[in-house]
Design a protein around this motif. Structure first.
Motif, mmCIF file in Angstrom:
data_model
loop_
_atom_site.group_PDB
_atom_site.id
_atom_site.type_symbol
_atom_site.label_atom_id
_atom_site.label_comp_id
_atom_site.label_asym_id
_atom_site.label_seq_id
_atom_site.Cartn_x
_atom_site.Cartn_y
_atom_site.Cartn_z
ATOM 1 N N ASP A 252 1.704 -0.546 -6.005
ATOM 2 C CA ASP A 252 1.699 -1.929 -5.517
ATOM 3 C C ASP A 252 2.453 -2.848 -6.472
ATOM 4 O O ASP A 252 2.288 -2.764 -7.701
ATOM 5 C CB ASP A 252 0.250 -2.432 -5.379
ATOM 6 C CG ASP A 252 -0.570 -1.576 -4.426
ATOM 7 O OD1 ASP A 252 0.014 -1.103 -3.433
ATOM 8 O OD2 ASP A 252 -1.771 -1.397 -4.676
ATOM 9 N N ARG A 327 -6.520 7.121 -6.865
ATOM 10 C CA ARG A 327 -6.390 5.652 -6.944
ATOM 11 C C ARG A 327 -7.127 5.120 -8.166
ATOM 12 O O ARG A 327 -6.581 4.324 -8.948
ATOM 13 C CB ARG A 327 -6.937 5.015 -5.670
ATOM 14 C CG ARG A 327 -6.765 3.482 -5.616
ATOM 15 C CD ARG A 327 -7.490 2.880 -4.441
ATOM 16 N NE ARG A 327 -8.938 2.974 -4.600
ATOM 17 C CZ ARG A 327 -9.664 2.149 -5.359
ATOM 18 N NH1 ARG A 327 -9.067 1.179 -6.043
ATOM 19 N NH2 ARG A 327 -10.973 2.301 -5.456
ATOM 20 N N SER A 347 -1.553 2.090 -3.353
ATOM 21 C CA SER A 347 -2.113 2.158 -2.003
ATOM 22 C C SER A 347 -1.835 3.528 -1.414
ATOM 23 O O SER A 347 -0.818 4.165 -1.739
ATOM 24 C CB SER A 347 -1.491 1.076 -1.114
ATOM 25 O OG SER A 347 -1.772 -0.214 -1.633
ATOM 26 N N ALA A 374 -2.526 -0.098 4.623
ATOM 27 C CA ALA A 374 -3.197 -0.329 3.351
ATOM 28 C C ALA A 374 -2.549 -1.489 2.597
ATOM 29 O O ALA A 374 -3.240 -2.307 1.975
ATOM 30 C CB ALA A 374 -3.157 0.945 2.505
ATOM 31 N N LYS A 375 -1.234 -1.572 2.660
ATOM 32 C CA LYS A 375 -0.531 -2.699 2.024
ATOM 33 C C LYS A 375 -0.933 -4.015 2.686
ATOM 34 O O LYS A 375 -1.204 -5.016 2.020
ATOM 35 C CB LYS A 375 0.980 -2.497 2.124
ATOM 36 C CG LYS A 375 1.529 -1.288 1.390
ATOM 37 C CD LYS A 375 1.613 -1.515 -0.098
ATOM 38 C CE LYS A 375 2.376 -0.395 -0.791
ATOM 39 N NZ LYS A 375 2.447 -0.579 -2.244
ATOM 40 N N ARG A 379 -3.753 -4.088 -0.304
ATOM 41 C CA ARG A 379 -3.334 -3.108 -1.303
ATOM 42 C C ARG A 379 -4.518 -2.544 -2.091
ATOM 43 O O ARG A 379 -5.656 -2.935 -1.863
ATOM 44 C CB ARG A 379 -2.276 -3.683 -2.259
ATOM 45 C CG ARG A 379 -0.971 -4.070 -1.564
ATOM 46 C CD ARG A 379 0.027 -4.674 -2.539
ATOM 47 N NE ARG A 379 1.331 -4.829 -1.916
ATOM 48 C CZ ARG A 379 1.694 -5.856 -1.161
ATOM 49 N NH1 ARG A 379 0.816 -6.824 -0.929
ATOM 50 N NH2 ARG A 379 2.899 -5.917 -0.628
ATOM 51 N N ASN A 380 -4.221 -1.602 -2.985
ATOM 52 C CA ASN A 380 -5.241 -0.969 -3.825
ATOM 53 C C ASN A 380 -6.378 -0.385 -2.990
ATOM 54 O O ASN A 380 -7.560 -0.557 -3.291
ATOM 55 C CB ASN A 380 -5.791 -1.968 -4.850
ATOM 56 C CG ASN A 380 -6.658 -1.259 -5.902
ATOM 57 O OD1 ASN A 380 -6.479 -0.079 -6.188
ATOM 58 N ND2 ASN A 380 -7.608 -1.997 -6.465
ATOM 59 N N CYS A 381 -6.023 0.312 -1.902
ATOM 60 C CA CYS A 381 -7.033 0.911 -1.039
ATOM 61 C C CYS A 381 -6.438 2.125 -0.336
ATOM 62 O O CYS A 381 -5.249 2.421 -0.463
ATOM 63 C CB CYS A 381 -7.555 -0.097 -0.018
ATOM 64 S SG CYS A 381 -6.291 -0.693 1.134
#
Length: 407
Positions: A252, A327, A347, A374-375, A379-381
């Motif tokens: 990301d 992640r 992501s 996801a973005k 994000r971060n998922c």
């Protein structure tokens, strides 16, 4: 010993040594050790004929030292080839020292049997130690050929040492006319050539494998590149691929890393994501860098786990678990590199093969779509896109909250 034959063995060994030196130009780590072994062996074989060099006793001790050095080099070359660079180095140095000292004692006591047996036994042990350490590491036919011929070398030296009572007697002056001299020049020629050819074949296989690795591996991360991914996938059965899952992941806001810290630090962040992926890959899974900061992971049995998770069993499954583990691991690794004030995340999009699909392309497209979702979701998922049309995507939560579905 036939004087006309005296220089054939040294010349052959020098030729093989030069060939190994030339092969070393392709940066094969074992080539230099093979070259050193062959050249030391050539000098050892030449000692009996170099009567002008020094007295007979001195040449005999020097020959024993040269053969011990040669077999030390051969053992180190095999260690480099099989990934055992420092395996049992202290033991091998001790064997070499004891062999040379016992051989020198035989020279001082004018015992041809002790001199020859000590040298042969030492050489056999120096070769046997790395061969035993390399058990289970032979993956290619060239490796197996090298192992087999090397054991023949061990057997030849060991049998000569065991049969020394019948092959030699008297003092050093009896060497040239002894049965030992005849046996050693015959076996040295035949087995020596076979051993040298197997060794050079292993070097050339190393060269070819290096070029192959350059063609299919990403130099920054050590993972496969797109070509390598396609080649690895082509080697898997249709049945395995029909039950596979894929994960697409992307760092990301990666441009912000390059802008603030420079491209060299950006490369380190990319390598950290590759390390996190590689650290958690299960058996038979593989990963590739598709370009930039984007990676793809192939899981051979991921589809079954995903199907169970989406059916409401409460378990997200193998692929989703792996994505979530990577992640979190990546975030921790980057935090240690850049500090808490500059968080870098990744992501993940996940999908699986659907019934009837035979190519992975559709699953890759769905994983890409899930990655974009996801973005968009912040994000971060991790987002799972089902293989069956019409099912909503599963947005995996962070920090242990409950999962949510969205179209």
């Amino acid at each position: 010993m036939d004087d006309r034959f005296a220089f054939i063995l040294p010349v052959m060994q020098v030729a093989f040594g030069i060939a190994a030196v030339l092969a070393g130009r392709w940066r094969v780590s074992s080539a230099g050790w093979w070259a050193g072994g062959f050249l030391a062996s050539a000098a050892g074989f030449a000692m009996p004929a170099l009567t002008f060099l020094m007295p007979e006793g001195g040449r005999a001790v020097l020959a024993s030292g040269l053969f011990a050095a040669a077999f030390l080099c051969f053992g180190q070359a095999m260690g480099e080839h099989f990934g055992l660079r420092r395996s049992h180095i202290s033991l091998r140095l001790g064997i070499a020292a004891l062999s040379v000292m016992a051989s020198a004692w035989g020279v001082m006591s004018d015992s041809l049997r002790l001199h020859l047996a000590a040298s042969d036994a030492g050489c056999a042990l120096l070769m046997a130690v790395p061969l035993l350490a390399a058990r289970g590491r032979t993956r290619r036919s060239g490796d197996r050929a090298l192992i087999v011929v090397s054991w023949v070398v061990v057997a030849d030296a060991g049998l000569r040492a065991a049969a020394i009572r019948w092959l030699a007697s008297g003092g050093l002056g009896e060497f040239a006319t002894s049965p030992y001299a005849f046996v050693y020049q015959i076996t040295g020629s035949l087995i020596g050539v076979a051993f040298a050819m197997a060794a050079l074949a292993s070097v050339m296989i190393g060269v070819l494998m290096r070029y192959r690795d350059w063609a299919i591996c990403d130099p920054l991360t050590g993972l496969l590149n797109r070509r390598g991914f396609d080649e690895a996938l082509a080697g898997r059965s249709a049945h395995e691929k029909s039950h596979a899952a894929v994960i697409a992941c992307d760092i990301d806001h990666f441009k912000a890393v390059n802008d603030q810290f420079g491209h060299h630090r950006g490369d380190e962040v990319i390598a950290l994501l590759a390390n996190a992926i590689d650290a958690h890959l299960p058996a038979r899974a593989f990963a590739a860098r598709f370009g930039g900061e984007e990676f793809v992971i192939y899981l051979p049995q991921g589809a079954l786990a995903l199907a169970g998770g989406l059916a409401g069993t409460g378990a997200v499954g193998t692929a989703a678990d792996l994505a979530e583990t990577v992640r979190r691991d990546f975030a921790q690794r980057v935090q240690r590199l850049l500090g808490r004030d500059f968080a870098v995340t990744a992501s993940f999009g996940i999908s699986a093969m659907s019934p009837g699909e035979v190519m992975l392309d559709a699953a890759l497209r769905r994983a890409d779509q899930a990655l974009y979702q996801a973005k968009s979701a912040g994000r971060n998922c991790c987002v799972v896109k089902p293989a069956l049309a019409g099912q909503p995507a599963l947005h995996l939560p962070r920090h242990g909250s409950s999962a949510t579905l969205h179209a």
